[in-house]
Design an enzyme around this catalytic site. Structure first.
Site, short mmCIF file in Angstrom:
data_model
loop_
_atom_site.label_atom_id
_atom_site.label_comp_id
_atom_site.label_asym_id
_atom_site.label_seq_id
_atom_site.Cartn_x
_atom_site.Cartn_y
_atom_site.Cartn_z
N THR A 100 -14.29 3.65 -16.03
CA THR A 100 -13.05 2.98 -16.43
C THR A 100 -12.74 1.93 -15.37
OG1 THR A 100 -12.22 5.01 -17.43
CG2 THR A 100 -10.61 3.29 -16.97
N LYS A 175 -9.27 1.30 -23.90
CA LYS A 175 -9.01 2.48 -23.04
C LYS A 175 -7.65 2.34 -22.34
CE LYS A 175 -9.98 5.81 -19.96
NZ LYS A 175 -10.21 7.21 -20.24
N LYS A 250 -4.42 5.67 -11.92
CA LYS A 250 -5.45 4.61 -11.89
C LYS A 250 -5.43 3.80 -13.18
CE LYS A 250 -10.34 3.86 -12.41
NZ LYS A 250 -11.69 4.38 -12.58
P1 NAD Z 1 -16.36 11.09 -9.53
O1 NAD Z 1 -15.75 10.53 -8.30
O2 NAD Z 1 -16.46 12.56 -9.70
O3 NAD Z 1 -17.84 10.47 -9.73
C1 NAD Z 1 -18.22 9.18 -9.34
C2 NAD Z 1 -19.57 9.31 -8.64
O4 NAD Z 1 -20.07 8.01 -8.34
C3 NAD Z 1 -19.49 10.06 -7.31
O5 NAD Z 1 -20.33 11.20 -7.35
C4 NAD Z 1 -19.95 9.02 -6.28
O6 NAD Z 1 -20.68 9.58 -5.21
C5 NAD Z 1 -20.80 8.11 -7.14
N1 NAD Z 1 -21.00 6.78 -6.57
C6 NAD Z 1 -20.08 5.92 -6.09
N2 NAD Z 1 -20.66 4.78 -5.66
C7 NAD Z 1 -22.01 4.94 -5.87
C8 NAD Z 1 -23.16 4.15 -5.62
N3 NAD Z 1 -23.05 2.93 -5.08
N4 NAD Z 1 -24.36 4.63 -5.96
C9 NAD Z 1 -24.49 5.85 -6.51
N5 NAD Z 1 -23.44 6.68 -6.77
C10 NAD Z 1 -22.22 6.22 -6.45
O7 NAD Z 1 -15.52 10.43 -10.74
P2 NAD Z 1 -15.50 10.93 -12.26
O8 NAD Z 1 -14.34 11.85 -12.47
O9 NAD Z 1 -16.85 11.36 -12.66
O10 NAD Z 1 -15.10 9.57 -12.99
C11 NAD Z 1 -16.05 8.52 -13.16
C12 NAD Z 1 -15.41 7.43 -14.00
O11 NAD Z 1 -15.00 7.98 -15.25
C13 NAD Z 1 -14.15 6.81 -13.38
O12 NAD Z 1 -14.16 5.42 -13.62
C14 NAD Z 1 -13.02 7.51 -14.11
O13 NAD Z 1 -11.84 6.71 -14.16
C15 NAD Z 1 -13.63 7.71 -15.48
N6 NAD Z 1 -13.07 8.83 -16.25
C16 NAD Z 1 -12.89 10.04 -15.65
C17 NAD Z 1 -12.37 11.08 -16.42
C18 NAD Z 1 -12.17 12.44 -15.80
O14 NAD Z 1 -11.50 13.29 -16.44
N7 NAD Z 1 -12.72 12.72 -14.62
C19 NAD Z 1 -12.02 10.89 -17.77
C20 NAD Z 1 -12.23 9.64 -18.34
C21 NAD Z 1 -12.77 8.61 -17.57
#
Ligand code: NAD
Length: 304
Positions: A100, A175, A250
């Site tokens: 997102t 979204k 966010k």
């Molecule tokens: P998270 O922080 O658990 O996962 C993100 C991952 O990206 C982390 O493990 C981090 O180490 C990795 N990362 C960051 N930079 C990197 C790089 N350069 N190379 C490799 N890996 C890298 O976050 P999440 O909860 O999985 O959310 C991910 C996305 O999904 C976000 O944009 C969030 O807004 C969206 N989202 C989350 C949810 C939810 O319920 N968690 C729901 C809908 C949307």
């Protein structure tokens, strides 16, 4: 598998966190070859246990992929990473960003991908970690028809529904508009419950009326912010998420940016962004966004 006859795809999956980990695992479980990368070794190890091939670097993961999926925290991560990934990928590779992020960042990512000879789609999700694990996410996609169709067999594995919302950035636009409705409606429902308390109205009575009348909405009838009326809502487990307050803050921040950039009159959306920013500052990811009802109750004044 569906769409392209069930062909086995080679997918690079970058960002194996709360969402990306189970999404990549589902793709591997469906028989696709998934090469994964994350900066956090534990995330990479957990994905490997679920059938994802660990790659030592993001560039290494994409080298022989036909599709690259990113699931990263924010737009700057996506744009920074695209600088590394685009030169490493084969021409014509389909880049699907499920993070997102800001609509403007999504359009920039799309332009950079196309300029590098790639195909691109923004495909953010709703459904949370539960949906990611169960493979029931909803995807909101922005990009060309051909790119949407090309991603289809993979989206089908990770989700229950995919809506093609329009051109580049349209998925992100859908979204943040949806979540602006959600944030505003959760505050409205919470204020109504607190007002009802002051007026001597039981939570159940207000729920029984509003959930079958014109006040009905998801924030009330599924994610009810007070314990009791909906036993599965986070209010019944001391507001453990669910959809974390930090994520709502966010998304509303992204919506507020777009509201201001577009010169839109959206007073409630902007106020909801402020209220959620303050609330998330205190509780972060520890509480579901419906816990804002407690702040509204606590910050109320004495009866006039
Ligand atoms: P998270 O922080 O658990 O996962 C993100 C991952 O990206 C982390 O493990 C981090 O180490 C990795 N990362 C960051 N930079 C990197 C790089 N350069 N190379 C490799 N890996 C890298 O976050 P999440 O909860 O999985 O959310 C991910 C996305 O999904 C976000 O944009 C969030 O807004 C969206 N989202 C989350 C949810 C939810 O319920 N968690 C729901 C809908 C949307």
């Amino acid at each position: 598998m569906s769409g392209d006859g069930g062909a086995r795809r080679t997918v690079a999956f970058i960002g194996l966190g709360h969402m990306g980990g189970p999404m990549a695992a589902n793709l591997a479980g469906a028989g696709h070859r998934v090469r994964g990368h994350d900066l956090v070794p534990e995330a990479l190890a957990a994905a490997a246990r679920a059938g994802v091939e660990p790659a030592g670097s993001a560039a290494g993961a994409v080298a022989d992929a036909d599709t690259v999926i990113t699931m990263l925290p924010a737009g700057r991560h996506v744009l920074d990473l695209y600088d590394t990934l685009l030169p490493a990928a084969r021409p014509g590779t389909l880049f699907v960003d499920c993070s997102t992020i800001d609509v403007a960042d999504a359009r920039t990512a799309h332009e950079r991908a196309v300029a590098a000879g790639m195909r691109a789609l923004d495909a953010p999700v709703s459904g949370g970690v539960v949906g990611a694990e169960a493979g029931t996410l909803t995807f909101m996609a922005g990009g060309g028809e051909a790119e949407f169709a090309g991603a289809g067999p993979l989206l089908d594995v990770m989700g229950g529904k995919a809506v093609h919302c329009g051109g580049p950035g349209a998925g992100q636009a859908a979204k943040i508009c949806n979540n602006m409705i959600l944030g505003v409606s959760m505050i409205a429902v919470s204020e109504a419950f607190v007002l009802g308390e002051r007026l001597g109205l039981s939570h159940q009575a207000l729920f029984d009326v509003a959930s079958t009348a014109s006040g009905q909405c998801w924030a009330l009838s599924v994610n009810c912010p007070v314990p009791g009326p909906v036993p599965t809502s986070p209010a019944n487990r001391d507001y453990r998420p669910g959809f974390a307050a930090a994520l709502m803050a966010k998304d509303l921040g992204l919506a507020a940016n777009a509201v201001k950039a577009g010169g839109v009159q959206a007073e409630l959306g902007l106020r909801a962004a402020e209220l959620y920013a303050e609330y998330a500052e205190r509780v972060g990811a520890a509480e579901d966004f419906s816990g804002i009802v407690r702040t509204i109750r606590e910050q109320g004044g004495e009866c006039a």
